[in-house]
Enzyme design. Structure first.
Site, PDB file in Angstrom:
ATOM      1  N   ARG A 103       0.840  -1.207   0.000  1.00 25.80           N
ATOM      2  CA  ARG A 103       0.000   0.000   0.000  1.00 25.80           C
ATOM      3  C   ARG A 103       0.865   1.243   0.000  1.00 25.80           C
ATOM      4  NH1 ARG A 103      -5.201  -1.212   2.699  1.00 25.80           N
ATOM      5  NH2 ARG A 103      -5.116  -3.380   3.409  1.00 25.80           N
ATOM      6  N   GLY A 112      -8.081   8.723  -2.684  1.00 19.89           N
ATOM      7  CA  GLY A 112      -8.337   8.480  -4.100  1.00 19.89           C
ATOM      8  C   GLY A 112      -7.075   8.263  -4.895  1.00 19.89           C
ATOM      9  N   MET A 114      -4.402   6.686  -3.218  1.00 22.84           N
ATOM     10  CA  MET A 114      -3.696   5.664  -2.458  1.00 22.84           C
ATOM     11  C   MET A 114      -3.807   4.326  -3.166  1.00 22.84           C
ATOM     12  SD  MET A 114      -2.507   6.765   0.578  1.00 22.84           S
ATOM     13  CE  MET A 114      -2.762   5.586   1.903  1.00 22.84           C
ATOM     14  N   HIS A 470     -30.469  43.235   3.774  1.00 28.72           N
ATOM     15  CA  HIS A 470     -31.458  43.403   4.836  1.00 28.72           C
ATOM     16  C   HIS A 470     -31.960  42.048   5.318  1.00 28.72           C
ATOM     17  CE1 HIS A 470     -35.641  44.081   6.285  1.00 28.72           C
ATOM     18  NE2 HIS A 470     -35.049  45.078   6.928  1.00 28.72           N
ATOM     19  N   TYR A 885     -14.221  43.842  23.925  1.00 27.13           N
ATOM     20  CA  TYR A 885     -15.291  42.855  23.747  1.00 27.13           C
ATOM     21  C   TYR A 885     -15.649  42.742  22.270  1.00 27.13           C
ATOM     22  CZ  TYR A 885     -18.278  46.873  23.002  1.00 27.13           C
ATOM     23  OH  TYR A 885     -18.798  48.012  22.474  1.00 27.13           O
TER      24      TYR A 885
END
Lengths: 911, 911
Positions: A103, A112, A114, A470, A885
Site C-alpha cells: 500500500r 483516491g 492511495m 437586509h 469585547y
C-alpha cells in the site's frame, strides 16, 4: 554502510511518541500510514507484521529514472525474511504461503490516489496451498482473481472496467445480483479469464514469481507519486511535490477463515451522542470489505461480546489503550483470524456536533485531556449547531437523490426550516397564526416593511441580496434560517409563484431551506431540534469563559432580544439600533410626519410623540440588562429608508395617471387627482432626500447635526428611561453612541448637545446616572484620527460592516451579488471581507485606532459591533488587536464565547 | 526707580531694526502704530514728534480698575514738555498752542476699533490763539467743533449721530450739499451748539483744560480695549485679549495752512502695473481727510513736483528710503505744513496681481530682496489671475450698485465670461459658431453628453452640483469659467428660461459669470484679458522652478490639452483619462454596443472598432510630450455613465405609453410599440448596471477584471501608439495606471494581462518600449497595504478625489450641495476637503502609503492626480509628504509651479 531504506514496524521503538502529529519526522520518512502502523506496534497493539519502504527510497527511485536505490531490494528481502520468521509462513511457499498487501502511504492523506495491491504472493502453486490449508476454494479464487485484477490495473495499467465487465457477465450468466452470490466455479473461471486478459495486455502469462509481483508493485506505487492524478491533487491541496510516498508491506490477515474469524469497525465512543461506550458493527467469517460495502447485514458489536467474549475483552482493552494513547475518540478497523485479533487501522473518529462537545467535556473530566484542550477541540460551528433546528442527514441525502434539491444560495443564517411559500409579509403573518401552518417568506429582496412577516415566518428565502443584505441581517438578528441571493429563483410576486429548474412553485406549496448550507428543497424534510441547554455544552462554555480575555456582548434592539442574549451569556449590549424601534406600525406615521415637515415646530411635535415609545423600549432593555452596560446608538440610516421606495412611487404615479386617462366619471377623475397629488407630495420629499450614493450620504451623525431635535429626543428618552428604572433599583449603565463620525468636531458638537440634555433630565428626575459617551469607528478617517476622537469618547465601537465598505470602496449591496463572487472565484480575495475581517486593510485601521485611542485614553473601551463580531476567525483578530469585547447577534453569543476562548488559548500557545 | 510707561518716538534708537515684524517686542510694547512711528523716527523720516504710552500701562490701568499706574501721568507730562521744546509750541498756550492727536494702537491692526481724538489742546482761549496765528477762523472753528464732536463721542459716549444731525441741519439752513460749502459762521455756531450738547449730556461745560482733555482721552482709549466691539473683533480674529492697546500722542500738523501747505497719499510703485515710479494724489492747502473723502478733485503727484520741486524731491528721497527700509512697495500718507514735509504713516501698498508679480521680480533684480523672497511674495492666486479673463473691478462695482448681481454659487473654475444663455449643448455649439455670439451654457447639471456644448461656450453655469461635479471638473480641465450649485436659479429647460430673484431670464439673454468669485450678473460686464506671457511672470516662474523639489505634471486627455500643459511648463502627464475619449460622437455607438452585448464576440468586435481611435489619441499625446512621461489610466467610470439616465428612460417610456393610449391608427400603434421595445431593451441594461452606490461599485479595475478584453484593447492601443511614434524618433515614456485598486491581487491579475499584451505588441512592432506599470491610490485599503502593492507597481498616483470620499465616507455629489456647506458654516470643517487636502485623514493615509511603498521600493514614483494637485495648500502637504510630483489641470500648472517653490522655501525656513 549503505543507507537504511526499509523499517520493520517493530524496529522503531524509540520513535516520537505521537505519530499523529503531521510535523513529525517519522511521518515524513514513513508516511502517515506507515508511521501509524509503527506507532501501534510500538505500544503493543496487535498489528499484522510488516515493514515500510521509506519516502526517501521513493524519491531516490524517481530521481534515478527508475532504479531502486542501492541495497533497497536486499533490505526488502531481508525484512520479508523477518516477517516470515515472525509469522511462521513463507513467501511463495506452496504449503504455508505468506501473502502480503502493498500500500502506498504519503505524509499527508491523499484520498483516491492511495494505490493498493492485495494478496501479493498468490500464484497457481500458492493458491493450491491456500486451498489445502483453508479448505475454502471459493475464498482462495476470489483472492487470486482480486490479485490479478489489482495488479493488472495498478501495476500494468489495464482499465479496471475490463475486469469488472467480466464479473458483470458472470453475474448475468449465473442470474445473480451480487458478487456474494457467485460460486466457487464462477470465481475459478473468472480467475482464468483474468489471466487471459493479463496475457493479452502484457504478452506475458501472469507472473508466478511472488518476488517479481512484489518488486513490480513497489515500483508502480513509487511511480504513481508523479502520476497526473496525484500531481493534480497535490496542486489543489497545496501539498509539496517533493515529499514522495512510502510503501507499506503488510501481512494479509483474513476474517473469513471460519467461525472463529470475524471482521469489523468500531468507535470508542458513540459518534452521535458522544456517550462513552464502544459502538460498532462486525461480521463473523467475513472480509473487511463486506462490512464496509454493506452487502451483508452487520451485527452490533455487542454480539461479539457474546460470541467471542475473550477476544472482545481484548479488543475493548486495546480500544481504550488507543484512545488513551491518541487522546481522542478512535475509529478502529479490526480482523479476527482464527481467534487472533488484529488491528488493521485506527484514526480519529468522525462525530456529530453533540458528540463532539460531550466527548471533549467528558474526556477532560476523565483527565484524558485538559479543559483547555477540550475547548480547542470543539469548533464554533459545532456550538452553533445547538442553536438551530437541522435537517436529518438521511432526509437530506434522500431528498438529493430524489432530485428535490432545487437550488443553492448564500447560507446567511444557519438552521433549517420547512414551510409554505408566502410572497408577502402580511400573508406570512396571517398564515403563521393558523395552526399547523408554517411559512417560508419568499421575496426578491426584503425591506424594513417586511420585518413583521419575517418574524412570523420560520425561514426566509430571497433571490437577490448578499451576506449583509437586509434579509440576511434581520434573519441573523432573530435566528431565522435564511438563504439569500438564490439567483436560480425566478420570483413573480404578481403571479404568486416562482420558477426554478423549470419547476413552478406556487404560493402555499411547501419548501424546505437549509440556512447552514444554503440549500433550497421542494417539500418537507425531517428535522431535529438540538438543545442549547445541553449540560456538556454548558460546561464547555463555562470553561471557555474562564479562558477568554475578550468580553462577549450582544446586538439587541428590544428587551426580548436582550433576554435571549443574557440567557446565552452576553455580558452587555454592544449595539441597540434605536431606529429599528421606529418601524413599528404605531410609530412609523410620526416618523413620516417628522420627515415630511419642513417646519421645526411640526418636527418637534412628531418627535415628542415618539419619545414615550423610545423611553419604554429603553426601559425594557435596561431592566433586562440590570447590572450590565447597554450601548444605544443614535439614529443611523438615511431618512429616505423610512419612506416608500422611489421607483415604486414613480410606478404608482404612472399607474394612477394611466387610470386617469381611462376615468369616465367626474368623481373618478377627482379621486384620482387627489391620489396623484398626495403621491406627488411624497415623491417630492423622496426626491429631495434622494442621493447618488446613500451609503456615503446624509445619515448617522450628519443627521443628528442636521436635525439636533432628533438627537435631543433620543437622548432624553434614554435618560428618562435610565432614571426611571434606576429608581426601581435596577443598576443601569447606559452608553450613548454616535454613528458615522469622521471628524472630531462632529463628536464635540453632539457631546455638548447630549451633556446638556442628559443633565437636564437628571436634574428633573433628581437622580444621577453614570453613563458613557462614545463613537462608532466605521469610517477610515475616524480610525486614522482616533487620537483626536479619544479626547471626546469613553468608548469606541468598530462598525466593521461600514468600515469594510469604505476601506475597500465596496458597496456591499451591489458587490455581494456581482463582482465579489467573481473575486472569490478568481481567488483575488480569499474570503468575503463582509464575513471575515480583512486583517490587512480593515484590521490595520482598527489597529491604528486602538493604538492611537489608547495612547490618549488608556481606559478606552474598544469593541466591535459589526457582523464580524460573531465570526470565529474575526474574533481571533479582535483578540489580537486587544479589543475589550465583541458584540454579535444573540444567536452567535455562545459561538463567540468559545471562539474568544480559543483565540486566547491560541495566543498562549504562540507566546 | 519707577517703571517706564512712556516712550518718545526718538527715544528708541536701539530698537529692533524692523518693526514691521509682528513678532517684535517693540510692537508688543508700543503697538503697531507706535512702533511704526518710532521706526520712521529712528531712520530720520520727518514724523511729527510725539510719544507712545505703552500697552503695559493700558493693562496696568485696566487691572487696577481705572487708575493710571504710578508715575505714568508724570511721565506723560514730561514727554509732553519734550514735545513742546522740540516743536516750539506749548500745550494750552494762548499764543502758540500745541495741538495733539490721541490715537489708540494695538499690536495687531483692529480696523474699526481704532479710537482717535484729534485737535486735543483746543479750547476757547487756544482757539483764539490759533485764529490769531493762522488768520483762518473757519479752519479753527472746524477744528474746534471736531474736537468737541470726537471727544464727546469717544470719551463721553454721546452718539455721533447727535452731532452729525446738527451739521445736516446747518447744511439745510445754508442750502448747501457738502460740509466744504459751510462758512466760518456756520462752523462757529455749530461749535456753540456742540458745546450745548456736551453740557446737556455731561452737566459740565466743555473742559477748558487741555491736560484734562488729554487725561480723559487716554483713559477712554485704554477702556475701549475692553469694549464689546473690540472684544468681539478679537474673538473673531483670534487676537489674545491680554495684549492691551498703546496710546500715541502726536503733534497735529495741518496741510491747510496756505499755499505752501498740502496733503496727499502716494505709492512708491504703480499699484496697477507695478512700474517702478511713484504714483499718488495730493491737494494743496487741504486736509488729509479731503483727499481720502474725494470731496475735492485731487491732482496727480507729478503736479507737486512742479509746484514744490524741493519738497517733492525730499518726498521722493524719503519714499525710496522707506521702500528700501521696509523692502516693500509703500503706501505713504504725508502732509506739508508751511513748506515742511511730514510723513504721517507708511504701510505696505495694496496692488493688483500683475503689479504684485512685476514688483516682486523687479525688486529682486534691483537687489532689494532675494529671488526667494520674490517667489514668496506672490500668491498662487495672483498667478492664476494671468490665466483667465477678469471683469474690470469698476464694472463689477457698478453692476452691484445697479442690482445686477443675480446670485452666488460655487466658484469652481476661475475667470469671467459673458454670453447668451443657452440651455442645451447643441444650441450652445450652434450659436458659438455664429459671429459675435458668445454663449454661457446653463444647465441644472451637466453630463458627458453636454461636453461639446461646454467646450463651445465661454462659461458654464449650473444650479446643482458641487466643487467636483461633472461641470466643475470639465470646466477646470478646459479653463472655462464656471459657477455651479447656484441654488437660487430655478431653471426650466422646457420653457427655455430660468427664474432668479423673481426675474425671468430667457434663452438668448446675456449674462455674465465670475468663476473666480462665484457670481452671476445680468447683462454684459466689461472684461480685461491678462497675458500669461508676461515677462515678469515668466521670470518669477523660472526662479520658482529652480527652488521647487516637486515636479509639476498635468492632467490631459488629448493632445491639445497636452500642448497647453507643456506651454505652461508641465513636466509630464500625470493623468490621461482614457474614457473621456469615448464620449465623442463617432465612438460612443461602439461603446454602447460593447456595453449592450452579452456575447464576448460582439463585445470584442465593438472594442476592435474603438482601438484605432484610442491609438490615434495616444499617439497624439505621445508626440506632444516627446521626452516626458505620460500616465494613461485604464477605463474608470461605471459603464452606466455611458448610457442614458435611468430616470430619463423611465420618463420617456411613460410618455410613449401614454401616447400609445391615444394612438388612433394601426401604424401609429406599431411605431410606438417598436419604440417602446427599443427603449425597454436599453432600460433593462441600465437596470442591470444600476447600483445603489455607484461610487463604490463596478468601476475601475473591477471593470477591467470583469471585461479583460477592455483592458487588453486599451493596452494594445497604448503600445501600438508608443511603438508607432517611437519609430518616428519621438521619445516615449508611457506609464499605464490601474484605477480603484483595493487589493494587491487585482494589480497582479491586471499586470499579467498587460505584460502579455504589451510584449505581444512590441514583438509585432519589432521595437522595445520602456514603460512603467502602476496604480492609483484612491481607496483606503490601497494606502494601508501599499507595501504589498509596491511589489507590483513602479508608481503610485494618489486619486485624492475618491480617496477623500472613501476616507471621509462622503459622497461628493450629494454632500457638497448639502451637509458639507452646513459643516463649514458650523466650523465642524475648516475647509472643504475636496478643495484642500485633509491632512489628518487623507494626508495620513498618503503618508502611510508613501512610507510603506518606498520601504519596499525606494525608487517608487509617487504623485497626485486628484483636484488637490492644483491647490496651493494641498501642494504644500504633497511637498511635505515627499511626493515626486503633483499633477493638475493645465491651467493650474503655473500656479502649481509657484506653490511648489513656496512649499520648498517654507520647508527651508522651518529646517
Amino acid at each position: 554502510m549503505s543507507k537504511k531504506w526499509v523499517y520493520l514496524f517493530d524496529e522503531v521503538k524509540q520513535a516520537e511518541a505521537y505519530a499523529g502529529d503531521s510535523h513529525s519526522d517519522l511521518r515524513t520518512l514513513l508516511g502517515g500510514k506507515g508511521a501509524n502502523l509503527v506507532e501501534m506496534t510500538r505500544i503493543n497493539v496487535p498489528v499484522p507484521i510488516g515493514f515500510t519502504i521509506t519516502t526517501e527510497a521513493c524519491n531516490a527511485y524517481l530521481s534515478s529514472g527508475g532504479i531502486f536505490p542501492e541495497k533497497m531490494w536486499e533490505q526488502v528481502q531481508e525484512a520479508l525474511r523477518s516477517v516470515e520468521v515472525a509469522s511462521g509462513k513463507n513467501f511463495g511457499d506452496r504449503k504455508n504461503p505468506l501473502l502480503v498487501s502493498c500500500r502506498s502511504g504519503a505524509k499527508f492523506s491523499m484520498p483516491g490516489m492511495m494505490d493498493t495491491v492485495l494478496n501479493i504472493g498468490l500464484n497457481d502453486q500458492t493458491a493450491q496451498g491456500m486451498i489445502d490449508l483453508t479448505g475454502d476454494e471459493r475464498f482462495v479464487f476470489d483472492a487470486y482473481r482480486r490479485l490479478i485484477q489489482m495488479f493488472g490495473n495498478i501495476v500494468i495499467g489495464i482499465s479496471d472496467e475490463v475486469f469488472e465487465r467480466k464479473i458483470a457477465e458472470a453475474r448475468k450468466r449465473a442470474g445473480v445480483e451480487t458478487d456474494a452470490k457467485l460460486t466457487t466455479d464462477d470465481w475459478k473461471s473468472l480467475t482464468s479469464e483474468f489471466k487471459v486478459i493479463f496475457k493479452h495486455h502484457t504478452n506475458h502469462t501472469f507472473s508466478i514469481d511472488p518476488y517479481k509481483q512484489l518488486e513490480m508493485a513497489i515500483k508502480a506505487i513509487f511511480k504513481s507519486w508523479n502520476g497526473k492524478r496525484a500531481s493534480d491533487y497535490r496542486n489543489a491541496a497545496g501539498i509539496p511535490h517533493d515529499l514522495g510516498t512510502a510503501v507499506n508491506i503488510v501481512t494479509m490477515v483474513f476474517g473469513n477463515m471460519g467461525d472463529d474469524s470475524a471482521t469489523g469497525v468500531a468507535m470508542t465512543r458513540n459518534s452521535s451522542t458522544g456517550e462513552n461506550r464502544i459502538e460498532g458493527d462486525y461480521l463473523a467469517n467475513a472480509q473487511g470489505e463486506d462490512v464496509v460495502a454493506g452487502i451483508r447485514l452487520t451485527k452490533d458489536i455487542s454480539g461479539l461480546q457474546a460470541e467471542m467474549p475473550e477476544t472482545y475483552a481484548e479488543f475493548e482493552k486495546i480500544a481504550q489503550r488507543l484512545e488513551y494513547h491518541y487522546r481522542e475518540m478512535q475509529d478502529i478497523e479490526f480482523t479476527i483470524e482464527k481467534g487472533k485479533l488484529w488491528i488493521l487501522q485506527t484514526r480519529d473518529g468522525k462525530r456529530t456536533a453533540q458528540a463532539s462537545v460531550r466527548i471533549a467535556v467528558e474526556m477532560a473530566e476523565e483527565g484524558l485531556i485538559t479543559p483547555e484542550e477540550a475547548v480547542m477541540r470543539v469548533t464554533p460551528e459545532q456550538v452553533d449547531f445547538f442553536l438551530h433546528p437541522q435537517f436529518e442527514p438521511d432526509a437530506k441525502a434522500a431528498a438529493k437523490t430524489e432530485g428535490k434539491l432545487l437550488a443553492y444560495g448564500l447560507n446567511v443564517s444557519p438552521g433549517s426550516a420547512c414551510g409554505m411559500v408566502a410572497f408577502d409579509a402580511d400573508l406570512a403573518e396571517a398564515w403563521s397564526k393558523e395552526e399547523d401552518k408554517h411559512v417560508i417568506m419568499v421575496r426578491p429582496e426584503t425591506k424594513p416593511d417586511d420585518v413583521h412577516g419575517m418574524l412570523a415566518a420560520k425561514g426566509i428565502l430571497t433571490s437577490r441580496g448578499g451576506r449583509t443584505s437586509h434579509a440576511a441581517l434581520v434573519a441573523r438578528q432573530f435566528g431565522k434560517p435564511a438563504v439569500v441571493g438564490v439567483s436560480a429563483l425566478d420570483i413573480d410576486v404578481n403571479k404568486r409563484q416562482m420558477a426554478v429548474k423549470k419547476e413552478i412553485i406556487k404560493e402555499g406549496d411547501w419548501i424546505s431551506i437549509d440556512g447552514t448550507f444554503g440549500e433550497v428543497y421542494a417539500g418537507k424534510l425531517k428535522t431535529t431540534v438540538p438543545d442549547i441547554r445541553d449540560p456538556w455544552l454548558i460546561k464547555l462554555l463555562d470553561w471557555s469563559d474562564g479562558f477568554r480575555r475578550l468580553g462577549v456582548w450582544a446586538n439587541a434592539d428590544c428587551h426580548s432580544d436582550a433576554e435571549r442574549a443574557r440567557a446565552y451569556g452576553a455580558e452587555g449590549i454592544g449595539l441597540c439600533r434605536t431606529e429599528h424601534m421606529f418601524f413599528e406600525s404605531k410609530r412609523l406615521p410620526y416618523l413620516h410626519k417628522m420627515i415630511m415637515s419642513d417646519l421645526p415646530i411640526e418636527r418637534r411635535e412628531a418627535l415628542d410623540a415618539l419619545l414615550p415609545f423610545q423611553r419604554e423600549d429603553f426601559a425594557g432593555l435596561f431592566r433586562v440588562m440590570d447590572g450590565l452596560p447597554v450601548i444605544t446608538r443614535l439614529i443611523d440610516p438615511p431618512l429616505h429608508e423610512f419612506l416608500p421606495n422611489y421607483d415604486d412611487l414613480v410606478n404608482d404615479l404612472f399607474d394612477l395617471k394611466i387610470r386617469l386617462t381611462h376615468a369616465d366619471t367626474l368623481e373618478a377623475v377627482n379621486t384620482l387627482l387627489v391620489q396623484i397629488k398626495n403621491k406627488d407630495l411624497i415623491l417630492k420629499q423622496v426626491e429631495k432626500l434622494r442621493e447618488s450614493n446613500p451609503m456615503l450620504g446624509m445619515r448617522g451623525v450628519r443627521l443628528g447635526i442636521q436635525i439636533p431635535e432628533l438627537t435631543t429626543m433620543q437622548v432624553r428618552a434614554i435618560f428618562e428611561a435610565a432614571c426611571m428604572v434606576a429608581k426601581d433599583g435596577v443598576e443601569v449603565y447606559p452608553e450613548v453612541m454616535i454613528p458615522l463620525v469622521s471628524h472630531v468636531n462632529e463628536l464635540k458638537v453632539q457631546r455638548e448637545l447630549l451633556e446638556e440634555e442628559a443633565l437636564k433630565v437628571m436634574k428633573e428626575q433628581g437622580i444621577e446616572i453614570d453613563y458613557k459617551f462614545g463613537t462608532m469607528i466605521e469610517i477610515p478617517r475616524a480610525a486614522l484620527t482616533a487620537d483626536q476622537l479619544a479626547e471626546y469618547a469613553e468608548f469606541f465601537s468598530f462598525g466593521t460592516n461600514d468600515l469594510t465598505q469604505t476601506t475597500f470602496g465596496i458597496s456591499r449591496d451591489d458587490a455581494e451579488s456581482s463582482f465579489l463572487v467573481k473575486y472569490m472565484r478568481m481567488e483575488i480575495l480569499a474570503d468575503n471581507p463582509f464575513a471575515t475581517l480583512d486583517r490587512d486593510g480593515v484590521g490595520e485601521l482598527m489597529d491604528i485606532a486602538v493604538r492611537k485611542g489608547r495612547a490618549v485614553n488608556p481606559d478606552l473601551e474598544c469593541g466591535i459591533c459589526g457582523e464580524h463580531g460573531g465570526d470565529p476567525e474575526s474574533i481571533r483578530i479582535c483578540h489580537q488587536l486587544g479589543l475589550t469585547y465583541v458584540s454579535c447577534s444573540p444567536f452567535r453569543v455562545p459561538v463567540a464565547r468559545l471562539a474568544a476562548a480559543q483565540a486566547a488559548l491560541l495566543d498562549r500557545k504562540t507566546e
